[in-house]
Design a protein around this motif. Structure first.
Motif, PDB file in Angstrom:
ATOM      1  N   THR A   1      -2.708  -2.698  -3.916  1.00  0.00           N
ATOM      2  CA  THR A   1      -3.837  -3.231  -4.674  1.00  0.00           C
ATOM      3  C   THR A   1      -3.456  -3.412  -6.141  1.00  0.00           C
TER       4      THR A   1
ATOM      5  N   ASP B   1      -6.197  -3.406  -8.190  1.00  0.00           N
ATOM      6  CA  ASP B   1      -7.473  -2.927  -8.712  1.00  0.00           C
ATOM      7  C   ASP B   1      -7.411  -1.403  -8.887  1.00  0.00           C
TER       8      ASP B   1
ATOM      9  N   GLU C   1      -9.880   0.657  -6.702  1.00  0.00           N
ATOM     10  CA  GLU C   1      -9.452   0.734  -5.305  1.00  0.00           C
ATOM     11  C   GLU C   1      -8.327   1.760  -5.140  1.00  0.00           C
TER      12      GLU C   1
END
Length: 321
Positions: free
Chosen positions: A8, A10, A13
């Motif tokens: 990821t 992010d 996340e």
């Protein structure tokens, strides 16, 4: 045994994945302009162990509460700067020296360098202590604490880290013997054994000495039964029947090989289970009385006295952290 290959860009996340696989945490990117955040987490669970090959791609910092488990960070590259507990000294994990974290004490990862790819291993505290007890043939007196550093360039430290990586990679590939139920449990025990032989703790020299007498089979049968169901209302007669010897013979054998009576051993195992649950429990949602009852303590006053004598504090103090 469950494996996960997670990618990821992010941060939230990534934080949630660390929460799910390891511990609740807060994560911040230190310098987003330096390099983009790109988390790469390959993890596999093996009983009480979680083994991961982790990297974030850029410098990050994290903070945790008490881990509730032993944890090893062994970088393959880069560095991790950590602190643990109030006023804890600075620990640096490198490709030469791994850092071993304790189950107790708030943990701070002040800098996880962007070039750091690390082997990250969570080890259940109760499972490691139980394994130590099985290897010693008696209940260890005192708290199990591991030294904070481990040389991973040679000797037992290098062997253990190499072994842990091989197990994780084989499991993640999905076609290795590590995924077979007949092999998974011995691998788990081998990793626990290896950590106890590699890390610094008061019983390491005793474990390393060859030729130590093994405990008799009746004692082992009784100890295994207690560890499997410590909450069960055992009696000396029932334990003797499980051990297939007379009550007197079992008591004599326990005093010789374990250093206490069978029923004292039952109490020790129960106290350890209560202690472990209270240390990781939520003070707002957990009751000391409820935990004590669950592990077989039916007399609150006697339990509190025994707990304080064993751990040097009240159960409620342990729960409050």
């Amino acid at each position: 045994m469950g494996g996960s290959s997670f990618r990821t860009r992010d941060v939230d996340e990534a934080r949630e994945e660390i929460d799910a696989r390891y511990y609740a945490n807060f994560m911040d990117v230190i310098d987003a302009q330096k390099r983009p955040f790109a988390a790469r987490f390959d993890t596999v669970g093996l009983g009480p162990l979680m083994i991961g090959d982790l990297s974030c791609g850029t410098d990050v910092r994290m903070r945790f509460g008490e881990l509730g488990a032993f944890h090893i960070n062994a970088p393959m590259s880069g560095t991790m700067e950590l602190r643990q507990g109030a006023g804890g000294r600075r620990l640096v994990a490198t490709a030469q020296d791994a850092v071993l974290l304790d189950p107790a004490g708030d943990t701070f990862l002040d800098r996880w360098s962007g070039d750091c790819r690390t082997l990250s291993v969570k080890v259940g505290a109760a499972a490691l202590r139980d394994r130590l007890e099985q290897l010693l043939g008696r209940a260890p007196r005192g708290r199990l604490a591991l030294g904070p550093g481990l040389d991973i360039t040679r000797g037992p430290g290098l062997s253990w880290v190499t072994f842990a990586r091989q197990v994780a990679y084989g499991a993640l590939a999905g076609d290795g013997l590590a995924t077979h139920e007949l092999v998974a449990r011995p691998l788990q025990e081998a990793l626990l054994n290896g950590l106890l032989l590699a890390a610094d703790h008061p019983w390491r020299d005793e474990l390393a000495r060859p030729g130590e007498p093994a405990r008799p089979a009746p004692v082992k049968r009784a100890m295994d039964a207690v560890r499997a169901r410590p909450e069960h209302p055992f009696t000396s007669t029932e334990l003797a029947a499980l051990a297939r010897v007379s009550v007197r013979r079992l008591q004599e054998s326990f005093r010789e090989y374990v250093g206490m009576s069978p029923m004292a051993y039952v109490r020790e195992v129960r106290l350890e289970r209560v202690h472990a649950e209270l240390r990781t429990g939520d003070p707002d949602g957990l009751s000391v009385t409820e935990v004590a009852w669950r592990w077989g303590f039916t007399h609150p006053g006697r339990f509190a006295a025994q707990y304080r004598a064993r751990f040097g504090e009240t159960p409620s103090r342990t729960l409050r952290g």
